[in-house]
Design an enzyme around this catalytic site. Structure first.
Site, PDB file in Angstrom:
ATOM      1  N   HIS A 135       2.636   4.776  13.071  1.00  0.00           N
ATOM      2  CA  HIS A 135       1.432   5.416  12.669  1.00  0.00           C
ATOM      3  C   HIS A 135       1.621   6.998  13.264  1.00  0.00           C
ATOM      4  CE1 HIS A 135      -2.012   2.393  11.350  1.00  0.00           C
ATOM      5  NE2 HIS A 135      -1.122   2.666  10.501  1.00  0.00           N
ATOM      6  N   HIS A 140       0.946  -1.187  -0.109  1.00  0.00           N
ATOM      7  CA  HIS A 140      -0.023   0.013  -0.053  1.00  0.00           C
ATOM      8  C   HIS A 140       0.955   1.273   0.008  1.00  0.00           C
ATOM      9  CE1 HIS A 140      -0.017   1.553   4.226  1.00  0.00           C
ATOM     10  NE2 HIS A 140       0.232   0.217   4.626  1.00  0.00           N
ATOM     11  N   ASP A 153      15.803  -8.146  -0.929  1.00  0.00           N
ATOM     12  CA  ASP A 153      16.308  -9.429  -1.843  1.00  0.00           C
ATOM     13  C   ASP A 153      15.303 -10.608  -1.742  1.00  0.00           C
ATOM     14  OD1 ASP A 153      18.718  -7.882  -2.605  1.00  0.00           O
ATOM     15  OD2 ASP A 153      19.771  -8.688  -0.840  1.00  0.00           O
ATOM     16  N   ASP A 181       5.830   2.532   7.250  1.00  0.00           N
ATOM     17  CA  ASP A 181       4.414   2.045   6.669  1.00  0.00           C
ATOM     18  C   ASP A 181       3.617   2.980   5.750  1.00  0.00           C
ATOM     19  OD1 ASP A 181       1.911   0.757   6.893  1.00  0.00           O
ATOM     20  OD2 ASP A 181       1.465   1.720   9.036  1.00  0.00           O
ATOM     21  N   GLU A 222      -5.464   2.101   1.957  1.00  0.00           N
ATOM     22  CA  GLU A 222      -5.422   0.939   2.946  1.00  0.00           C
ATOM     23  C   GLU A 222      -5.508   1.137   4.349  1.00  0.00           C
ATOM     24  OE1 GLU A 222      -3.012  -1.875   5.672  1.00  0.00           O
ATOM     25  OE2 GLU A 222      -2.966   0.131   5.397  1.00  0.00           O
ATOM     26  N   GLU A 223      -5.151   2.239   4.626  1.00  0.00           N
ATOM     27  CA  GLU A 223      -5.237   3.002   6.135  1.00  0.00           C
ATOM     28  C   GLU A 223      -6.634   3.034   6.625  1.00  0.00           C
ATOM     29  OE1 GLU A 223      -2.920   2.551   8.217  1.00  0.00           O
ATOM     30  OE2 GLU A 223      -1.102   2.578   7.178  1.00  0.00           O
TER      31      GLU A 223
END
Length: 460
Positions: free
Chosen positions: A308, A146, A327, A158, A192-193
């Site tokens: 957040h 997201h 990776d 995030d 998304e949040e």
């Protein structure tokens, strides 16, 4: 990753490692055994070990993702947030600027991109979908993250971290001019949040036939946490194994991901019947002492204390975790898109479920493989592939137990201080019926070191 009101404690899957962190290196050898003498089977002569991680062919083929490139994308996300009120949230200018940045990189690299629009909380949201030319579109491997932050901060871990890792992996596909067997698709989801709004919109926009063409969706939501853990989604055993196998080559133990269950963009895919997998480095759960022993960092502190918050900036990243996880994205993509993860049918039987090996003086543990549908006895050249992640291989006794109960010694305890066993043995098991329950039996005979059976397989 969106907020979930109810929290619970993490329970480490594997015990602590008091002697130190897992060192790199996995031995690869081929050992031929005789019939064995029941439970007193003699020790085998081991072939010389090869220093350094034992890389599979797919691991060697997958490119190393330059962490500096991933961090350069994060720096761009930070600059975008700084110029747009300090965040990149849904409905804000910073989100659209982030999407335009990613789209520009992909368009220049030869991807076919499309932007989906949706409405949430009275504001327009956007998903970015990018397809790499070629590959079987009836078997599409999709990778995503997201792109939005919360309104409180720039959201660099995030989920700038997952977005950047997926972007740089996509660019590596372009640099390699990869010609995969399966079709590759990448997604960056909005809102998304606010409750997985963008990914739900994307999945719901697909016909049932198009959903059936997605053979796997891989999700990466927070992969650079500053006090990191190494968590693997366990929603699909085969996808889980791909990531576990990669981290085993680095001698990094993993745990099953529980903190983000149902809280990120894999959930709509899973609910639609699509196989899902992914990685996670931890949010606001607290790192335990056992986890700090395995992975380093600080026990009693959150994996991401800036989760957040306004301090989730470009300073809120652990470079090592970001590097390893980026990776791992490339490794999984190369594995899954080239068809190398399907074992030979009919001849190979595998158990990829982790089994923790108790430290001495703990009891032996076993992992079972039921074999059915074969005729006659097992061959005199039965191949036994053993993948054990352990901090001190010399502590271990490892036996194959045939359906008759006879034990075939694969590995004796010794003073060998190298970590891990990643070895294929050849066993003369021609007195055993092929059908029945075969077991791998492992016991730790020395104190202070820990590990687990990662996987093992029989090839007839």
């Amino acid at each position: 990753m969106r907020t979930k009101p109810t929290k619970h404690l993490n329970h480490p899957k594997h015990p602590k490692n008091p002697r130190g962190t897992l060192a790199a290196g996995a031995a690869t050898a081929l050992v031929t055994l005789g019939l064995g003498l029941g439970l007193s089977a003699p020790a085998v002569q081991a072939a010389p070990t090869t220093p350094g991680p034992a890389r599979t062919a797919a691991a060697a083929a997958a490119p190393d993702i330059p962490v500096a490139n991933v961090k350069a994308h994060l720096a761009q996300f930070q600059q975008i947030a700084n110029a747009n009120g300090g965040n990149r949230a849904h409905g804000r200018a910073g989100y659209k600027a982030s999407l335009d940045y990613v789209k520009g990189k992909l368009d220049a690299a030869g991807f076919t991109t499309s932007v989906q629009q949706f409405t949430s909380s009275g504001a327009t949201g956007y998903n970015l979908i990018a397809d790499w030319p070629g590959g079987d579109t009836s078997q599409t491997v999709m990778t995503g993250a997201h792109l939005d932050s919360v309104t409180a901060g720039p959201g660099i871990n995030d989920d700038g971290s997952g977005s950047a890792g997926v972007l740089e992996t996509a660019l590596a596909v372009s640099r390699a001019q990869l010609k995969p067997d399966k079709h590759l698709r990448f997604g960056w989801f909005g809102a998304e949040e606010l409750g997985l709004v963008g990914s739900k919109y994307y999945v719901n926009s697909l016909s049932s036939a198009d959903r059936g063409k997605i053979s796997a969706y891989l999700n990466f939501d927070m992969i650079g946490s500053p006090n990191p853990g190494y968590f693997v989604y366990d929603d699909d055993p085969a996808l889980e194994k791909v990531f576990k196998d990669y981290f085993a080559t680095l001698s990094i133990p993993t745990e099953i991901e529980t903190e983000g269950d149902g809280r990120s963009d894999h959930a709509p895919f899973k609910n639609a019947g699509i196989r899902v997998g992914g990685l996670f480095s931890g949010a606001d759960y607290t790192k335990t002492s056992a986890q700090a022993q395995k992975w380093g960092g600080t026990a009693g502190r959150a994996f991401d204390a800036c989760y957040h918050s306004s301090c989730d900036t470009s300073a809120n990243i652990d470079d090592t975790a970001l590097d390893h996880n980026s990776d791992a994205i490339a490794y999984a993509l190369w594995q899954l898109s080239t068809g190398t993860t399907t074992p030979p049918t009919g001849d190979t039987y595998e158990n990829a479920t982790d089994v923790t090996i108790p430290d001495s003086p703990g009891a032996a543990v076993t992992s079972s493989i039921p074999v059915t549908g074969r005729t006659g006895n097992a061959p005199a050249t039965l191949k036994v592939g053993v993948n054990i992640v352990h901090t001190y291989s010399g502590d271990l006794l490892v036996d194959l137990i045939g359906p008759s109960g006879k034990a075939y010694r694969l590995h004796n305890s010794s003073s060998d201080s190298t970590p891990n066993i990643n070895t294929t043995y050849t066993v003369n098991a021609s007195t055993e019926t092929a059908n029945g329950t075969w077991k791998l039996k492992v016991q730790d005979k020395g104190p202070q070191d820990t590990g687990y059976i990662n996987s093992w397989k029989l090839t007839f």
